[in-house]
Design an enzyme around this catalytic site. Structure first.
Site, PDB file in Angstrom:
ATOM      1  N   HIS A 183     -51.887  11.765 -61.637  1.00  0.00           N
ATOM      2  CA  HIS A 183     -51.051  12.948 -61.444  1.00  0.00           C
ATOM      3  C   HIS A 183     -50.111  13.213 -62.619  1.00  0.00           C
ATOM      4  CE1 HIS A 183     -48.719   9.508 -60.414  1.00  0.00           C
ATOM      5  NE2 HIS A 183     -47.618  10.227 -60.358  1.00  0.00           N
ATOM      6  N   ASP A 184     -50.210  12.413 -63.662  1.00  0.00           N
ATOM      7  CA  ASP A 184     -49.335  12.583 -64.832  1.00  0.00           C
ATOM      8  C   ASP A 184     -50.082  13.016 -66.087  1.00  0.00           C
ATOM      9  OD1 ASP A 184     -47.001  11.734 -63.463  1.00  0.00           O
ATOM     10  OD2 ASP A 184     -47.534   9.632 -63.809  1.00  0.00           O
ATOM     11  N   ASP A 238     -47.278   3.886 -52.795  1.00  0.00           N
ATOM     12  CA  ASP A 238     -46.608   3.977 -54.084  1.00  0.00           C
ATOM     13  C   ASP A 238     -45.207   3.420 -53.885  1.00  0.00           C
ATOM     14  OD1 ASP A 238     -45.900   4.943 -56.697  1.00  0.00           O
ATOM     15  OD2 ASP A 238     -47.385   6.536 -56.420  1.00  0.00           O
ATOM     16  N   ASP A 294     -44.520   1.853 -59.371  1.00  0.00           N
ATOM     17  CA  ASP A 294     -44.163   2.858 -60.365  1.00  0.00           C
ATOM     18  C   ASP A 294     -43.473   2.209 -61.577  1.00  0.00           C
ATOM     19  OD1 ASP A 294     -43.993   5.831 -60.742  1.00  0.00           O
ATOM     20  OD2 ASP A 294     -41.851   5.398 -60.898  1.00  0.00           O
ATOM     21  N   GLU A 344     -48.093   0.150 -62.618  1.00  0.00           N
ATOM     22  CA  GLU A 344     -48.252   1.266 -63.563  1.00  0.00           C
ATOM     23  C   GLU A 344     -47.684   0.837 -64.920  1.00  0.00           C
ATOM     24  OE1 GLU A 344     -47.099   5.943 -64.340  1.00  0.00           O
ATOM     25  OE2 GLU A 344     -45.597   4.557 -63.577  1.00  0.00           O
TER      26      GLU A 344
HETATM   27  C1  NOJ Z   1     -44.374   7.557 -63.082  1.00  0.00           C
HETATM   28  C2  NOJ Z   1     -44.936   8.501 -62.081  1.00  0.00           C
HETATM   29  O1  NOJ Z   1     -46.338   8.393 -62.085  1.00  0.00           O
HETATM   30  C3  NOJ Z   1     -44.436   9.873 -62.455  1.00  0.00           C
HETATM   31  O2  NOJ Z   1     -45.085  10.889 -61.739  1.00  0.00           O
HETATM   32  C4  NOJ Z   1     -42.952   9.897 -62.236  1.00  0.00           C
HETATM   33  O3  NOJ Z   1     -42.436  11.140 -62.651  1.00  0.00           O
HETATM   34  C5  NOJ Z   1     -42.279   8.787 -63.036  1.00  0.00           C
HETATM   35  N1  NOJ Z   1     -42.954   7.536 -62.923  1.00  0.00           N
HETATM   36  C6  NOJ Z   1     -40.880   8.567 -62.544  1.00  0.00           C
HETATM   37  O4  NOJ Z   1     -40.911   7.923 -61.308  1.00  0.00           O
END
Ligand code: NOJ
Length: 538
Positions: free
Chosen positions: A325-326, A99, A201, A264
């Protein structure tokens, strides 16, 4: 000619390192824990592991706030542990994807300390500093993704710095060539250690509007949504110049041969596909999160898949994601029965699938008691926190489900005694067995891994409940039928009398149907999905 590049034919598995396996008894997962569990990934049949951040970090956002891009945080282990992990993964023919978090660093990064030191510091321009608005308030109306303003005032210089996320995560200035060069060197550092690619990210955030114009109001904002949605993010992200920045990163990866750059990106399909770049020189795989956001209905998902397939640029390789994970877990969103249908969908669509750890055992929503909340977003905007989707993996029926010897950092499911890898491994009816069979089917049938995709139209009365499509390569045709509803359905199979095809069941989400010849009509049970193979009649 079928594609054979690993990141096109393979399947990616996301590990959230805090929650995979704890080996040092602190209730938090670590790198040696991931190494110890690589056997599970090899057994399951995935091809690559993407590991969420483990770099040195004050953990304000659990590692998405990086204080040293070249160091492993002691919580997770050492650089030697990482080297051992990658060696062991490669020995098992598993690729390793890191990542990369280039949009912002931690406030504790030495670069930020320098940048903040004075307006004249050579690194001042590495971050985004602006004078206050005439009333002394923030320079514009941009909001933080985690609630509140995206600007924090620094008393020393009287200027504000921009942070798309927490105040502890200041955004870097990617218009500055020194920032680009420094970050390219970070990529090289890890590529030289053997990593096979990066998930980058919030890649669509890297470039902001040069004039820092106010974002317009979002007319569709509803009060239950996070505050960030009050405005359309027109000027704070998705700026055209970002494609060139991504191409620059991709060029660094290509210095090392075939490595993958995954971006992402939460954007609608027509914007998402621009991230391949005009000549496919930007992201190899702009992450396709559409399944996370589309209502779980056969016709809605069918329309989405058709839209995405049609929007892809010539030569752009598709990909699909069912969880991360989000976002809420798939089993929590659609229930246990449909989670099996979802697994079949993910692993039979065209393009690289990404699995989220724990989805293979059907982990669902884990309620988090108020005194155990970890995610800072939950504290800022209650109800939006991501702790319930980050709970520790469940390996066996021992205390803490084999994850740790001590109470884990987040709770586990109440049914952990039954919902664990050990209990499901040899159970032919388990979702784990289904995932493993699907992965092996995908590996064995080029029609699934590299073949074409076409929709199979169904009568309108069926199309609201059942999604049907075909995958094909060479002389093999597979037909996938997914019942999104809870009513049995009978599906006519003969759409082309001239072809005179007959069909047999290769795999069903219900155990025991493999090998069954279907006749002209397929009976689909409630919540059932099947993969059929065509046999031309002689
Ligand atoms: C996206 C990530 O997937 C998330 O978990 C994170 O909080 C934010 N970007 C900030 O880096």
């Amino acid at each position: 000619m079928p594609e054979t590049i690993w990141w096109k034919t393979g399947t990616v598995y996301q590990v959230y390192p805090r929650s995979f396996q704890d080996t040092n008894g602190d209730g938090v997962g670590d790198l040696p824990g991931i190494t110890a569990r690589l056997e599970h990934l090899a057994w399951l049949g995935v091809d690559a592991v993407w590991i969420s951040p483990f770099y040195r970090s004050p953990m304000a956002d659990f590692g998405y706030d990086v204080a040293d891009y070249r160091a492993v945080d002691p919580l997770f282990g050492t650089l030697e542990d990482f080297d051992a992990l990658i060696a062991e993964a490669h020995r098992r023919k598993l690729k390793v994807i890191l990542d990369f978090v280039p949009n912002h660093s931690s406030i504790a990064h030495p670069w930020f300390a320098e940048s903040r030191a004075s307006r004249e510091n050579p690194k001042r321009d590495w971050y985004l500093w602006r004078d206050p608005a005439p009333d002394g308030g923030p320079p514009n109306n941009w909001l933080s993704n985690f609630g509140g303003p995206a600007w924090t005032r620094d008393e020393a210089s009287g200027q504000y710095y921009y942070h798309a996320f927490l105040a502890e995560q200041p955004d870097l200035n990617w218009r500055n060539p020194e920032v680009r060069a420094a970050m390219h060197d970070v990529l090289r550092f890890w590529l030289e250690r053997g990593v096979d690619g990066f998930r980058v990210d919030v890649i669509w955030h890297l470039i902001k509007d040069e004039g820092f114009r106010d974002n317009p109001q979002n007319p569709d904002f509803a009060p239950h949504q996070p505050g960030i949605n009050r405005f359309s993010q027109v000027y704070s992200c998705d700026r055209p110049e970002v494609i060139e920045v991504i191409s620059g990163m991709r060029a660094v990866l290509r210095e090392f041969g075939e490595r993958v750059l995954i971006g992402e990106i939460y954007l609608p399909v027509e914007r998402l596909v621009t991230y391949y770049g005009p000549d496919l020189e930007a992201a190899d795989l702009p992450f396709n999160f559409q399944l996370l956001e589309t209502p779980w209905q056969a016709d809605a998902v069918a329309a989405l898949v058709a839209e995405y397939e049609a929007a892809l640029p010539e030569g752009g390789w598709p990909n699909w994601v069912l969880g991360n994970h989000d976002r809420p877990r798939i089993a929590a969103r659609v229930g246990d029965a449909q989670a099996r249908v979802a697994a079949m969908l993910l692993l039979t669509l065209r393009g690289t699938p990404t699995l989220y750890y724990g989805d293979e055992i059907g982990l669902g929503h884990v309620p988090i008691p108020p005194d155990r909340v970890q995610d800072p977003w939950e504290r800022n905007e209650p109800g939006h926190g991501r702790d319930p989707v980050r709970t520790p993996m469940q390996w066996d029926d021992s205390r803490h489900a084999g994850f740790s010897a001590v109470e884990p950092w987040l709770p586990q499911t109440e049914d952990a005694e039954r919902r664990n890898v050990d209990a499901m491994r040899d159970d032919s009816r388990s979702i784990l067995t289904l995932y493993r069979r699907l992965l092996s089917l995908r590996r064995d049938h080029p029609a699934l891994s590299v073949g074409g995709w076409r929709n199979v139209p169904l009568p309108p009365s069926l199309a609201t409940e059942v999604f049907a499509y075909e995958r094909f390569e060479g002389d093999e045709t597979l037909r996938i039928l997914l019942n999104f509803g809870s009513v049995e359905r009978s599906i006519p199979l003969e759409d082309d009398a001239a072809k005179q095809e007959t069909w047999s069941v290769l795999l069903s989400t219900r155990p025991g149907r493999a090998g069954e010849a279907t006749g002209n009509v397929l009976h689909l049970s409630p919540d059932e999905g099947v993969v059929l193979r065509a046999h031309p009649s002689s």
